[in-house]
Design a protein around this motif. Structure first.
Motif, short mmCIF file in Angstrom:
data_model
loop_
_atom_site.label_atom_id
_atom_site.label_comp_id
_atom_site.label_asym_id
_atom_site.label_seq_id
_atom_site.Cartn_x
_atom_site.Cartn_y
_atom_site.Cartn_z
N ASP A 182 42.87 34.85 49.08
CA ASP A 182 44.03 35.11 49.94
C ASP A 182 44.33 33.90 50.81
O ASP A 182 45.50 33.59 51.07
CB ASP A 182 43.76 36.35 50.81
CG ASP A 182 43.96 37.64 50.05
OD1 ASP A 182 45.12 38.05 49.88
OD2 ASP A 182 42.96 38.22 49.60
N ALA A 183 43.29 33.21 51.26
CA ALA A 183 43.51 31.99 52.04
C ALA A 183 44.22 30.95 51.17
O ALA A 183 45.14 30.26 51.63
CB ALA A 183 42.17 31.45 52.55
N LEU A 236 46.10 35.73 53.64
CA LEU A 236 44.92 36.17 54.39
C LEU A 236 45.29 36.56 55.81
O LEU A 236 46.08 35.89 56.47
CB LEU A 236 43.88 35.05 54.44
CG LEU A 236 42.57 35.36 55.19
CD1 LEU A 236 41.77 36.43 54.45
CD2 LEU A 236 41.74 34.10 55.38
N PRO A 239 37.74 36.77 49.76
CA PRO A 239 38.85 36.52 50.70
C PRO A 239 39.45 35.13 50.60
O PRO A 239 40.63 34.95 50.94
CB PRO A 239 38.18 36.72 52.07
CG PRO A 239 37.04 37.63 51.80
CD PRO A 239 36.53 37.26 50.44
N TRP A 295 34.58 34.71 54.99
CA TRP A 295 35.65 34.03 54.25
C TRP A 295 35.35 33.98 52.75
O TRP A 295 36.23 33.70 51.94
CB TRP A 295 35.86 32.61 54.77
CG TRP A 295 36.03 32.56 56.25
CD1 TRP A 295 35.13 32.13 57.18
CD2 TRP A 295 37.17 33.02 56.99
NE1 TRP A 295 35.64 32.27 58.45
CE2 TRP A 295 36.89 32.81 58.36
CE3 TRP A 295 38.41 33.57 56.64
CZ2 TRP A 295 37.79 33.14 59.37
CZ3 TRP A 295 39.31 33.90 57.64
CH2 TRP A 295 39.00 33.67 58.98
N PHE A 309 38.04 42.81 56.47
CA PHE A 309 39.01 42.21 55.55
C PHE A 309 39.87 43.29 54.89
O PHE A 309 41.10 43.21 54.88
CB PHE A 309 38.27 41.38 54.50
CG PHE A 309 39.14 40.89 53.37
CD1 PHE A 309 39.94 39.77 53.53
CD2 PHE A 309 39.15 41.55 52.15
CE1 PHE A 309 40.74 39.32 52.49
CE2 PHE A 309 39.95 41.11 51.10
CZ PHE A 309 40.75 39.98 51.28
N LYS A 334 48.96 41.80 52.96
CA LYS A 334 47.91 40.82 53.19
C LYS A 334 46.61 41.28 52.52
O LYS A 334 46.44 42.44 52.22
CB LYS A 334 47.65 40.63 54.70
CG LYS A 334 48.88 40.19 55.50
CD LYS A 334 49.32 38.78 55.14
CE LYS A 334 50.48 38.32 56.01
NZ LYS A 334 50.96 36.97 55.64
N ASN A 335 45.71 40.34 52.29
CA ASN A 335 44.35 40.62 51.81
C ASN A 335 44.34 41.39 50.49
O ASN A 335 43.83 42.50 50.39
CB ASN A 335 43.57 41.40 52.89
CG ASN A 335 43.46 40.63 54.20
OD1 ASN A 335 43.95 39.51 54.32
ND2 ASN A 335 42.82 41.22 55.17
N TYR A 350 43.66 39.87 41.93
CA TYR A 350 44.54 39.47 43.03
C TYR A 350 46.00 39.60 42.63
O TYR A 350 46.81 40.19 43.36
CB TYR A 350 44.23 38.04 43.47
CG TYR A 350 45.20 37.51 44.51
CD1 TYR A 350 44.94 37.66 45.86
CD2 TYR A 350 46.39 36.89 44.13
CE1 TYR A 350 45.84 37.20 46.82
CE2 TYR A 350 47.29 36.44 45.08
CZ TYR A 350 47.02 36.60 46.42
OH TYR A 350 47.92 36.16 47.37
#
Length: 280
Positions: free
Chosen positions: A229-230, A235, A226, A198, A205, A219-220, A112
């Motif tokens: 990212d949240a 996200l 995922p 999610w 996604f 994003k993402n 990430y």
């Protein structure tokens, strides 16, 4: 002498044929599925840039594998001392069903931040732009990457698996899952994971990560999870909607040789809405 020559020849042939066999298997799996369950029904199987992406798939692996080993060796040398031998033995002795999810989590957390850096640092973006030049998403497009992108991005993601002492079997299972998951999230497949979307990265996604829509820029970043990212506020999954347009505004060339040299060539300075990183 003759036996040794034959052995070297067979080894070289296997090295060359391995990516061909993997590509053919993926073709037989994804092409029928994309035909039956496509997101973009008017998109052709042999779409624009398909041949160029085949070249990426066949040639990138040789350099990438050597580079990945180098990154993992260096990363382990730098960070390996942080993990006590007793902890490594304990981790390596865990059941496979626990080790694999743990590798996925540690690898994707590292990936990430590496991926986010590729969107932030100008020189890294010039490398990553090759991948984001994709304008028609499918399983084959997943192969369009600069080798340096693969070596640095995936190499840093694989380092924790070795540093923490996960077993070779667990790492092997993870690598297989990672490979096929990457093809799936790029594919032109209409897949709904329901509430699990999610937790597990889906085509929706990752398609939004490639979307040429300002609201979806940067994003993402996660590769498989995922919820990362949240957690970090990046996200974007708007209901069941899929992007209509993909790609970037950078003038990335359309053939393999030029794409290999593109990151290292001087770029014309862009301003306003044409700025590459802002529009990535």
């Amino acid at each position: 002498m003759r036996a040794g020559t034959v052995g070297c020849f067979r080894g070289g042939a296997e090295l060359i044929l391995e990516p061909v066999k993997t590509l053919l298997i993926a073709f037989l799996i994804f092409v029928p599925l994309e035909h039956l369950f496509s997101v973009h029904r008017n998109q052709r199987t042999f779409r624009k840039q398909f041949t160029n992406d085949v070249v990426h798939a066949l040639l990138n692996g040789f350099v990438t594998k050597a580079g990945l080993v180098g990154v993992v060796v260096v990363g382990t040398a730098i960070f390996g001392w942080l993990v006590p031998p007793a902890l490594k033995d304990w981790v390596g002795g865990l059941p496979l069903w626990l080790q694999v999810p743990a590798i996925i989590l540690s690898a994707d957390l590292t990936y990430y931040f590496a991926h986010r850096a590729f969107h932030t640092v100008p020189f890294l973006w010039n490398i990553h732009a090759i991948h984001h030049s994709i304008e028609e998403m499918d399983w084959m497009a997943a192969h369009r990457n600069h080798p340096v992108d693969l070596i640095l991005g995936r190499g840093t993601a694989f380092v924790p698996a070795v540093v923490f002492g996960f077993s070779d079997t667990a790492i092997g299972v993870f690598v297989a899952i990672f490979h096929w998951h990457v093809l799936m999230i790029h594919s032109n497949l209409k897949l709904s994971f329901g509430p699990l979307r999610w937790l597990i990265a889906s085509p929706q996604f990752h398609h939004w990560h490639h979307a040429d829509e300002r609201v979806a820029y940067d994003k993402n970043f996660a590769g498989q999870l995922p919820f990362l990212d949240a957690l970090f506020g990046t996200l974007y999954m708007p209901g069941k909607r899929m992007p209509v347009k993909y790609g970037i505004r950078d003038a990335v060339p359309g053939n393999y040789i030029q794409q290999m040299s593109y990151p290292f060539l001087p770029k014309a300075k862009e301003t306003g809405d044409d700025a590459s990183i802002a529009d990535a």
